[in-house]
Design an enzyme around this catalytic site. Structure first.
Site, PDB file in Angstrom:
ATOM      1  N   SER A   1       0.869  -1.182   0.000  1.00  0.00           N
ATOM      2  CA  SER A   1       0.000   0.000   0.000  1.00  0.00           C
ATOM      3  C   SER A   1       0.898   1.222   0.000  1.00  0.00           C
ATOM      4  O   SER A   1       2.035   1.158   0.506  1.00  0.00           O
ATOM      5  CB  SER A   1      -0.865   0.033   1.269  1.00  0.00           C
ATOM      6  OG  SER A   1      -1.467   1.311   1.414  1.00  0.00           O
TER       7      SER A   1
ATOM      8  N   TYR B   1      -1.544  -0.329  11.177  1.00  0.00           N
ATOM      9  CA  TYR B   1      -1.646  -0.750   9.765  1.00  0.00           C
ATOM     10  C   TYR B   1      -0.367  -0.386   9.014  1.00  0.00           C
ATOM     11  O   TYR B   1       0.198  -1.206   8.284  1.00  0.00           O
ATOM     12  CB  TYR B   1      -2.873  -0.075   9.142  1.00  0.00           C
ATOM     13  CG  TYR B   1      -3.107  -0.381   7.677  1.00  0.00           C
ATOM     14  CD1 TYR B   1      -3.440  -1.673   7.255  1.00  0.00           C
ATOM     15  CD2 TYR B   1      -3.032   0.622   6.713  1.00  0.00           C
ATOM     16  CE1 TYR B   1      -3.670  -1.939   5.915  1.00  0.00           C
ATOM     17  CE2 TYR B   1      -3.268   0.361   5.380  1.00  0.00           C
ATOM     18  CZ  TYR B   1      -3.594  -0.918   4.983  1.00  0.00           C
ATOM     19  OH  TYR B   1      -3.825  -1.189   3.649  1.00  0.00           O
TER      20      TYR B   1
HETATM   21  N1  LIG Z   1      -8.673  -0.016  -0.503  1.00  0.00           N
HETATM   22  C1  LIG Z   1      -7.571   0.702  -0.510  1.00  0.00           C
HETATM   23  O1  LIG Z   1      -7.616   1.957  -0.562  1.00  0.00           O
HETATM   24  C2  LIG Z   1      -6.216   0.041  -0.516  1.00  0.00           C
HETATM   25  C3  LIG Z   1      -5.105   0.840  -0.819  1.00  0.00           C
HETATM   26  C4  LIG Z   1      -3.849   0.253  -0.822  1.00  0.00           C
HETATM   27  C5  LIG Z   1      -3.701  -1.094  -0.521  1.00  0.00           C
HETATM   28  N2  LIG Z   1      -4.812  -1.839  -0.216  1.00  0.00           N
HETATM   29  C6  LIG Z   1      -4.590  -3.262   0.093  1.00  0.00           C
HETATM   30  O2  LIG Z   1      -5.208  -4.025  -0.918  1.00  0.00           O
HETATM   31  C7  LIG Z   1      -5.560  -5.303  -0.387  1.00  0.00           C
HETATM   32  C8  LIG Z   1      -7.017  -5.601  -0.730  1.00  0.00           C
HETATM   33  O3  LIG Z   1      -7.825  -4.646  -0.079  1.00  0.00           O
HETATM   34  P1  LIG Z   1      -9.272  -4.214  -0.576  1.00  0.00           P
HETATM   35  O4  LIG Z   1      -9.282  -2.736  -0.663  1.00  0.00           O
HETATM   36  O5  LIG Z   1      -9.701  -5.021  -1.754  1.00  0.00           O
HETATM   37  O6  LIG Z   1     -10.105  -4.576   0.754  1.00  0.00           O
HETATM   38  P2  LIG Z   1     -11.433  -5.422   1.023  1.00  0.00           P
HETATM   39  O7  LIG Z   1     -12.451  -5.171  -0.040  1.00  0.00           O
HETATM   40  O8  LIG Z   1     -11.768  -5.126   2.439  1.00  0.00           O
HETATM   41  O9  LIG Z   1     -10.914  -6.937   0.896  1.00  0.00           O
HETATM   42  C9  LIG Z   1     -10.055  -7.481   1.846  1.00  0.00           C
HETATM   43  C10 LIG Z   1      -9.913  -8.973   1.588  1.00  0.00           C
HETATM   44  O10 LIG Z   1      -9.008  -9.503   2.588  1.00  0.00           O
HETATM   45  C11 LIG Z   1      -9.626 -10.643   3.169  1.00  0.00           C
HETATM   46  N3  LIG Z   1      -9.289 -10.832   4.573  1.00  0.00           N
HETATM   47  C12 LIG Z   1      -9.332  -9.912   5.581  1.00  0.00           C
HETATM   48  N4  LIG Z   1      -9.081 -10.504   6.753  1.00  0.00           N
HETATM   49  C13 LIG Z   1      -8.891 -11.826   6.491  1.00  0.00           C
HETATM   50  C14 LIG Z   1      -8.631 -12.973   7.293  1.00  0.00           C
HETATM   51  N5  LIG Z   1      -8.517 -12.916   8.629  1.00  0.00           N
HETATM   52  N6  LIG Z   1      -8.491 -14.187   6.680  1.00  0.00           N
HETATM   53  C15 LIG Z   1      -8.608 -14.288   5.342  1.00  0.00           C
HETATM   54  N7  LIG Z   1      -8.867 -13.245   4.524  1.00  0.00           N
HETATM   55  C16 LIG Z   1      -9.013 -12.043   5.111  1.00  0.00           C
HETATM   56  C17 LIG Z   1     -11.137 -10.394   3.050  1.00  0.00           C
HETATM   57  O11 LIG Z   1     -11.797 -11.652   3.023  1.00  0.00           O
HETATM   58  P3  LIG Z   1     -12.825 -12.196   4.152  1.00  0.00           P
HETATM   59  O12 LIG Z   1     -13.436 -11.030   4.838  1.00  0.00           O
HETATM   60  O13 LIG Z   1     -13.775 -13.065   3.374  1.00  0.00           O
HETATM   61  O14 LIG Z   1     -11.960 -13.014   5.049  1.00  0.00           O
HETATM   62  C18 LIG Z   1     -11.235  -9.706   1.689  1.00  0.00           C
HETATM   63  O15 LIG Z   1     -11.339 -10.655   0.661  1.00  0.00           O
HETATM   64  C19 LIG Z   1      -5.274  -5.235   1.126  1.00  0.00           C
HETATM   65  O16 LIG Z   1      -4.032  -5.840   1.400  1.00  0.00           O
HETATM   66  C20 LIG Z   1      -5.199  -3.729   1.403  1.00  0.00           C
HETATM   67  O17 LIG Z   1      -4.369  -3.458   2.497  1.00  0.00           O
HETATM   68  C21 LIG Z   1      -6.062  -1.298  -0.216  1.00  0.00           C
END
Ligand SMILES: NC(=O)c1ccc[n+]([C@@H]2O[C@H](COP(=O)([O-])OP(=O)(O)OC[C@H]3O[C@@H](n4cnc5c(N)ncnc54)[C@H](OP(=O)(O)O)[C@@H]3O)[C@@H](O)[C@H]2O)c1
Length: 225
Positions: A133, A146
Site C-alpha cells: 500500500s 496498519y
Molecule cells: N482499498 C484501498 O484503498 C487500498 C489501498 C492500498 C492497498 N490496499 C490493500 O489491498 C488489499 C485488498 O484490499 P481491498 O481494498 O480489496 O479490501 P477489502 O475489499 O476489504 O478486501 C479485503 C480482503 O481480505 C480478506 N481478509 C481480511 N481478513 C482476512 C482474514 N482474517 N483471513 C482471510 N482473509 C481475510 C477479506 O476476506 P474475508 O473477509 O472473506 O476473510 C477480503 O477478501 C489489502 O491488502 C489492502 O491493504 C487497499
C-alpha cells in the site's frame, strides 16, 4: 495459462482480480473467509475456492497446501488479503487489534511466501506478487498499526526479491493508493475502482520473462502522494 493463488478474493481488489485472471484463462484458487462470496465467485468464474482465516497460522498453511494440490503446482502467489481494524491514535489501539493486523497483514503473507518459495525453487520459475500500500511510503497519524505492518511487509518483500530472484522467481511489491472498496467505511468514488486496480495487477502476468517489476506505485488521479 498460469496456476494462481489469490488471497483476499472475497471482496474488492481480490474479487475483481480473480474475475480478470479467470477471464484471461488462468487457473485460479481464490481464498477468503466469506463462504457466500466464495460460492458466488466460483459460480461467476469457475475458479476453485478454499475458505480459510489468515489470522490463524495453521489454517493459512493448510490452505496453501490444499491450493497447491488443487492446482497441481503453483506459478503465481498473489498476497492480497489485508485489513485495517480502525483508525485511532497510538494511545488507543488494543492488543487484539495489533495482533489481528500482524497476523493478517504481515505473518500470513510471510508464511505463504515461504511455502511458495519452497515449491517454486525446484521449478526455477514463479512469481510472488505482494499487495502492500502507499501507506508503506508515508506516516499518517491514526494509521500506526496498519502502517507498521505494511512497512514490515514491504521490507520482507524487498528481501524476498533478493533471495528468490537468483532462483528464477520474480517478486513484485505493489503500492496501490486509494481504492474504492469495502476496506473503507465510506464510499470514495474519486478513488480507483477495484476492477481498474485488478486490471493493473493482472498486467504483471503478461510481462516478458526477461522483465521483473520489482516495485510498482500507482494512485488515483486525486492523490499526489
Ligand atoms: N482499498 C484501498 O484503498 C487500498 C489501498 C492500498 C492497498 N490496499 C490493500 O489491498 C488489499 C485488498 O484490499 P481491498 O481494498 O480489496 O479490501 P477489502 O475489499 O476489504 O478486501 C479485503 C480482503 O481480505 C480478506 N481478509 C481480511 N481478513 C482476512 C482474514 N482474517 N483471513 C482471510 N482473509 C481475510 C477479506 O476476506 P474475508 O473477509 O472473506 O476473510 C477480503 O477478501 C489489502 O491488502 C489492502 O491493504 C487497499
Amino acid at each position: 495459462m498460469k496456476k494462481v493463488l489469490v488471497t483476499g478474493a472475497t471482496s474488492g481488489i481480490g474479487y475483481e482480480l480473480t474475475k480478470a485472471l479467470c477471464a484471461k484463462g488462468h487457473r485460479v484458487v481464490a481464498t477468503g473467509r466469506n463462504e457466500n462470496q466464495l460460492a458466488k465467485l466460483q459460480q461467476q468464474t469457475g475458479c476453485h475456492t478454499i475458505a480459510a482465516d489468515l489470522g490463524n497460522a495453521d489454517e493459512t498453511l493448510e490452505m496453501f497446501h490444499m491450493a497447491h494440490q488443487a492446482l497441481d503446482g503453483l506459478d503465481v502467489l498473489i498476497n492480497n488479503a489485508g485489513m485495517n481494524s480502525r483508525k485511532c491514535p497510538i494511545d488507543e489501539f488494543t492488543l487484539e487489534e495489533f495482533d489481528a493486523q500482524y497476523a493478517v497483514n504481515l505473518r500470513a503473507p510471510a508464511l505463504l511466501s515461504r511455502e511458495a518459495l519452497k515449491v517454486m525453487k525446484p521449478n526455477k520459475s514463479g512469481h510472488i506478487i505482494n499487495i502492500v500500500s502507499t501507506v508503506a511510503k508515508r506516516a499518517n497519524e491514526t494509521m500506526s498499526v496498519y502502517t507498521a505492518m505494511k512497512q514490515g511487509f514491504a521490507g520482507f518483500s524487498a528481501i524476498l526479491m533478493k533471495e528468490a530472484q537468483p532462483h528464477g522467481i520474480k517478486v513484485s511489491s505493489l503500492f496501490p493508493g486509494g481504492t474504492d472498496t469495502n476496506f473503507r467505511e465510506a464510499e470514495r468514488p474519486e478513488y480507483m475502482h477495484p476492477a481498474s486496480v485488478a486490471q493493473t495487477i493482472a498486467l504483471l502476468l503478461e510481462l516478458p520473462d526477461d522483465v521483473v517489476m520489482h516495485e510498482m506505485t500507482f494512485r488515483p488521479p486525486v492523490e499526489l502522494e
